[in-house]
Write an enzyme that holds these catalytic residues in place. Structure first.
Site, short mmCIF file in Angstrom:
data_model
loop_
_atom_site.label_atom_id
_atom_site.label_comp_id
_atom_site.label_asym_id
_atom_site.label_seq_id
_atom_site.Cartn_x
_atom_site.Cartn_y
_atom_site.Cartn_z
N LYS A 108 0.84 -1.19 0.00
CA LYS A 108 0.00 0.00 0.00
C LYS A 108 0.88 1.24 0.00
O LYS A 108 1.87 1.31 0.75
CB LYS A 108 -0.92 -0.01 1.23
CG LYS A 108 -1.92 1.14 1.27
CD LYS A 108 -2.93 0.98 2.40
CE LYS A 108 -3.87 2.18 2.44
NZ LYS A 108 -4.93 2.05 3.46
N SER A 163 -9.33 3.40 1.87
CA SER A 163 -8.15 3.90 1.19
C SER A 163 -7.28 2.79 0.59
O SER A 163 -6.38 3.06 -0.19
CB SER A 163 -7.31 4.72 2.17
OG SER A 163 -6.85 3.92 3.24
N SER A 187 -10.90 1.66 5.84
CA SER A 187 -9.98 1.64 4.70
C SER A 187 -9.58 0.25 4.21
O SER A 187 -9.13 0.10 3.07
CB SER A 187 -8.72 2.43 5.03
OG SER A 187 -8.98 3.81 4.96
#
Length: 461
Positions: free
Chosen positions: A81, A156, A180
């Site tokens: 990520k 996210s 997220s």
């Protein structure tokens, strides 16, 4: 043995590399071909470095050939990520201020996954500083939903969920403050776990005692999720809040059953939020799956009335503490919704923050008592199905307007401030074929039980 493809389980890929049925280089080539096919449209993987990935795969093959011990993820292609610092790899946090940033050390979650033997290929796209549950930024643009590219992949960890669902990577890491890990898992039809506080320690952090955001695993199925959690979890001397069990506690195989399970099911926590009719229908339908497996399903929910104020206060305080100085220095380099949220933190008093922590303590106690009667709580992950990718957030649910860009995420963030582990699990589709997940919540510290339940639901479903 089945021929390994990019759609195989991560466990099958690891076993195939280990048994020399496929080399890490061949496995990488399969994934790079899928990335070349799908990523131009979906924009899930960013900062891809094929040359370095090929070097990593060759090194993985040489390591295996030498007879040395290999880690539990040996040879798997992996993209971290883009909010997780990876030494030597461009890490932008989705912000133009960090567009050319290359960290010189790995953060802890990256360190552990690398040590387990992955082949790093790049990063997965995120919203700016991981704020908001739709993945777009001015550095790389928008990530699109792999099922319907006109829709959002969530956020996210939207790049991670999209890349997983599209077969570009076998496993992915994420982080979760207000949903997220969970929202993008639901939007893309994969599995995401927000672990208990302290289960997956993070380092370095500006505040080791600020506990709204946690790191965790994502996968296409529950067994693979357990594999990645077994690598990410466990104590570390640098993280004073870490829980003590070693990561191996969570390793597959999983042997759960739904028989006798006490399930509390609620579509909206007693009217705590609006839910799109199509989502509510999938959540209601999951009751039949649990019941068919022998679970006792009851319409019930804990009273989380103070959770909204608790989350919004702590989130604003956290964002202001972490990003306030940067916003003052670069007032024009933040998206408006994030800038507003950071500034919201400036007006908070010590009494506001103290109230939020007192309420958070009460919420933990509410859940402890609730789970004396039930084993798991089941509710929606996201209140809406994937929304159009050209919107920043959904403006209405069933025709009712949303006042802020956080309102549609209540089903995820009300659970955040309980501190309990919550797993997003594919459970159905809307009439037009978009993925919808259910959120399964267990008592604090009960990840193993949660994985067993999720695995049993997955098998029954």
């Amino acid at each position: 043995m089945e021929t390994v493809s990019v759609d195989s389980t991560a466990r099958a890929m690891v076993a195939a590399v280990r048994s020399r049925e496929i080399s890490a280089r061949e496995l990488l080539d399969l994934h790079l071909a899928r990335i070349a096919e799908r990523n131009p449209e979906l924009n899930a993987i960013v900062s891809l470095d094929e040359e370095r990935a090929r070097e990593g795969a060759a090194a993985a093959d040489a390591h295996l050939a030498s007879g040395a011990e290999v880690g539990p993820l040996h040879g798997l292609p992996f993209a971290f990520k883009d909010t997780h610092a990876v030494a030597g790899w461009r890490t932008t946090y989705g912000s133009p201020l960090y567009a050319d940033h290359v960290p010189d050390t790995d953060e802890l979650i990256v360190e552990r996954v690398r040590r387990a033997g992955v082949v790093v290929i790049g990063k997965t796209n995120v919203p700016e500083f991981a704020a908001g549950s739709h993945t777009f930024n001015t550095v790389f643009g928008t990530t699109r939903n792999p099922v319907d590219p006109s829709r959002s992949a969530g956020g996210s960890s939207g790049g991670a969920a999209c890349a997983l669902a599209a077969g570009m990577v076998p496993l992915a890491d994420g982080s979760d403050m207000g949903g997220s890990l969970r929202n993008p898992a639901s939007f893309c039809g994969v599995v995401g776990l927000r672990p208990s506080l302290g289960r997956v320690p993070e380092w370095p952090l500006y505040n080791q005692f600020e506990t709204t955001s946690v790191g965790g695993p994502m996968a296409r199925n529950v067994g693979d999720l357990a594999l990645l959690l077994s690598v990410q979890a466990g104590p570390d001397p640098r993280t004073p809040q870490a829980l003590g069990q070693p990561g191996s506690t969570f390793a597959p195989p999983l042997t759960g059953t739904l028989a006798g399970l006490r399930v509390a099911l609620s579509a909206d926590l007693g009217g705590a939020f609006d839910v799109d009719d199509a989502v509510a229908s999938v959540v209601a339908g999951s009751a039949a799956v649990f019941a068919a497996g022998g679970a006792v399903v009851t319409e019930a929910h804990p009273d989380l009335a103070v959770a909204d104020d608790t989350f919004r206060t702590l989130r604003a305080w956290h964002l202001q503490a972490k990003l306030g100085p940067l916003l003052r220095e670069h007032p024009d380099s933040f998206k408006q919704s994030l800038a507003d949220n950071i500034r919201l933190g400036e007006s908070l008093t010590g009494a506001d923050v103290a109230r939020a922590y007192t309420q958070r303590t009460a919420l933990a106690e509410t859940m402890r008592r609730f789970f004396e009667q039930y084993d798991v709580l089941v509710l929606p992950v996201s209140q809406v199905p994937p929304f159009p990718a050209d919107q920043e957030f959904p403006h209405t649910i069933n025709g009712r307007p949303m006042a802020t860009y956080l309102d549609w995420m209540r089903s995820a963030y009300l659970i955040t401030v309980t501190g309990c582990p919550a797993l997003a699990l594919p459970a159905g589709r809307t009439p037009d074929g978009l993925p919808v997940g259910i959120q399964v919540v267990a008592p604090h510290g009960q990840e193993r039980r949660l994985l067993e339940v999720a695995s049993a639901f997955e098998a029954a479903h």
